[in-house]
Design an enzyme around this catalytic site. Structure first.
Site, PDB file in Angstrom:
ATOM      1  N   ALA A   1       7.298  76.724  -2.072  1.00  0.00           N
ATOM      2  CA  ALA A   1       7.127  77.443  -0.810  1.00  0.00           C
ATOM      3  C   ALA A   1       6.442  78.767  -1.065  1.00  0.00           C
ATOM      4  O   ALA A   1       6.361  79.229  -2.200  1.00  0.00           O
ATOM      5  CB  ALA A   1       8.486  77.690  -0.167  1.00  0.00           C
ATOM      6  N   ASN A   2       5.950  79.386   0.007  1.00  0.00           N
ATOM      7  CA  ASN A   2       5.490  80.767  -0.052  1.00  0.00           C
ATOM      8  C   ASN A   2       6.642  81.674   0.331  1.00  0.00           C
ATOM      9  O   ASN A   2       7.556  81.264   1.048  1.00  0.00           O
ATOM     10  CB  ASN A   2       4.354  80.992   0.953  1.00  0.00           C
ATOM     11  CG  ASN A   2       3.035  80.454   0.464  1.00  0.00           C
ATOM     12  OD1 ASN A   2       2.959  79.363  -0.069  1.00  0.00           O
ATOM     13  ND2 ASN A   2       1.998  81.244   0.656  1.00  0.00           N
ATOM     14  N   ARG A   3       6.565  82.909  -0.106  1.00  0.00           N
ATOM     15  CA  ARG A   3       7.560  83.898   0.268  1.00  0.00           C
ATOM     16  C   ARG A   3       7.221  84.410   1.675  1.00  0.00           C
ATOM     17  O   ARG A   3       6.135  84.940   1.896  1.00  0.00           O
ATOM     18  CB  ARG A   3       7.482  85.057  -0.734  1.00  0.00           C
ATOM     19  CG  ARG A   3       8.722  85.860  -0.886  1.00  0.00           C
ATOM     20  CD  ARG A   3       8.512  86.974  -1.890  1.00  0.00           C
ATOM     21  NE  ARG A   3       8.453  86.521  -3.272  1.00  0.00           N
ATOM     22  CZ  ARG A   3       9.502  86.102  -3.985  1.00  0.00           C
ATOM     23  NH1 ARG A   3      10.710  86.081  -3.448  1.00  0.00           N
ATOM     24  NH2 ARG A   3       9.363  85.728  -5.231  1.00  0.00           N
TER      25      ARG A   3
END
Ligand code: CTP
Ligand code: CA
Length: 225
Positions: A33-35
């Site tokens: 995932a992205n932050r």
């Protein structure tokens, strides 16, 4: 309890907002995932709602709760987000605040990958669709205003200006998300609005205020054309 504004400056306008990260499964228990907390996208949806807009809010698994008074469409992956965006269109305006994972795991496992002594898994990736670019380059039914975001850690304005041209969106809201800025996960943001008029640096302010200013700029834009 909020009742929809019947005479706000955005009453009758349908605005699509994407927000939060996407999660791309590796197996049933793991993902990449992205932050992204979803705070800025949520604040934008709230600001647009408060000016009377009919908001479709396509959100990945964010930390902050989705707002009330908007149409919430929860998704997990980039491809689900793309499908939800296509389904929610047409819209007068589209704001892409989501931190979409650029890659998904090419062959995700249906069962949990087990640790094996002395053996490391190797993940292969496929590129996810660029949702913002797709909508920006629609030949028919394109929203009148398409706004993207660019979270960068260096050469913010140069990268964001190139991104605007490459994707074909009207505006890019650029920000420096280097760890020392404290912007990721924080309540403040320092953005530069890149438009056809060039780069306009806004002072550091609350994410809510960034959202309200952006919403007012959207009102002005729609009034002009
Ligand atoms: N975006 C999108 N779909 C993707 C990737 C990004 O809609 N698959 C949108 C984001 O919501 C954001 C904008 O595109 O509004 C810019 O995202 P960003 O990650 O900064 O751009 P990329 O083109 O992916 O470039 P890079 O990650 O290499 O900086
Ligand atoms: Ca990206």
């Amino acid at each position: 309890i909020r009742s929809a504004l019947t005479d706000g400056p955005l009453t009758g306008k349908h605005i699509l907002v994407t927000s939060g990260p996407t999660h791309e499964p590796i197996d049933p228990v793991r993902y990449i995932a992205n932050r992204s907390s979803g705070a800025q996208g949520t604040a934008i949806a709230v600001a647009l709602r408060d000016l009377g807009a009919d908001v479709s809010f396509v959100t990945g698994p964010a930390d902050v709760p989705a707002p009330s008074g908007v149409r919430v469409i929860p998704v997990q992956t980039a491809r689900e987000m793309q499908a939800a965006v296509e389904k929610a269109l047409p819209a007068d305006v589209a704001v892409f605040a989501a931190a979409v994972a650029d890659w998904r795991v090419a062959s995700q496992s249906g069962s949990k990958i087990k640790k094996q002594q002395g053996k490391l898994p190797v993940l292969e990736f496929s590129e996810n669709p660029d949702i913002l670019a797709g909508v920006s380059q629609m030949s028919e039914g394109r929203p009148r205003l398409v706004v993207g975001f660019a979270a960068e850690t260096d050469d913010v304005i140069a990268h964001a200006t190139a991104k605007r041209a490459r994707k074909g969106c009207d505006w890019i809201v650029a920000n420096d998300v280097s760890p020392d800025t404290g912007i990721m996960g924080g309540t403040e943001n320092a953005v530069t609005l890149i438009s056809e008029r060039g780069a306009e640096e806004w002072p550091r302010m609350g994410k809510d205020e960034v959202a309200q200013q952006l919403a007012h700029r959207i009102v002005d834009y729609l009034a002009k054309k």
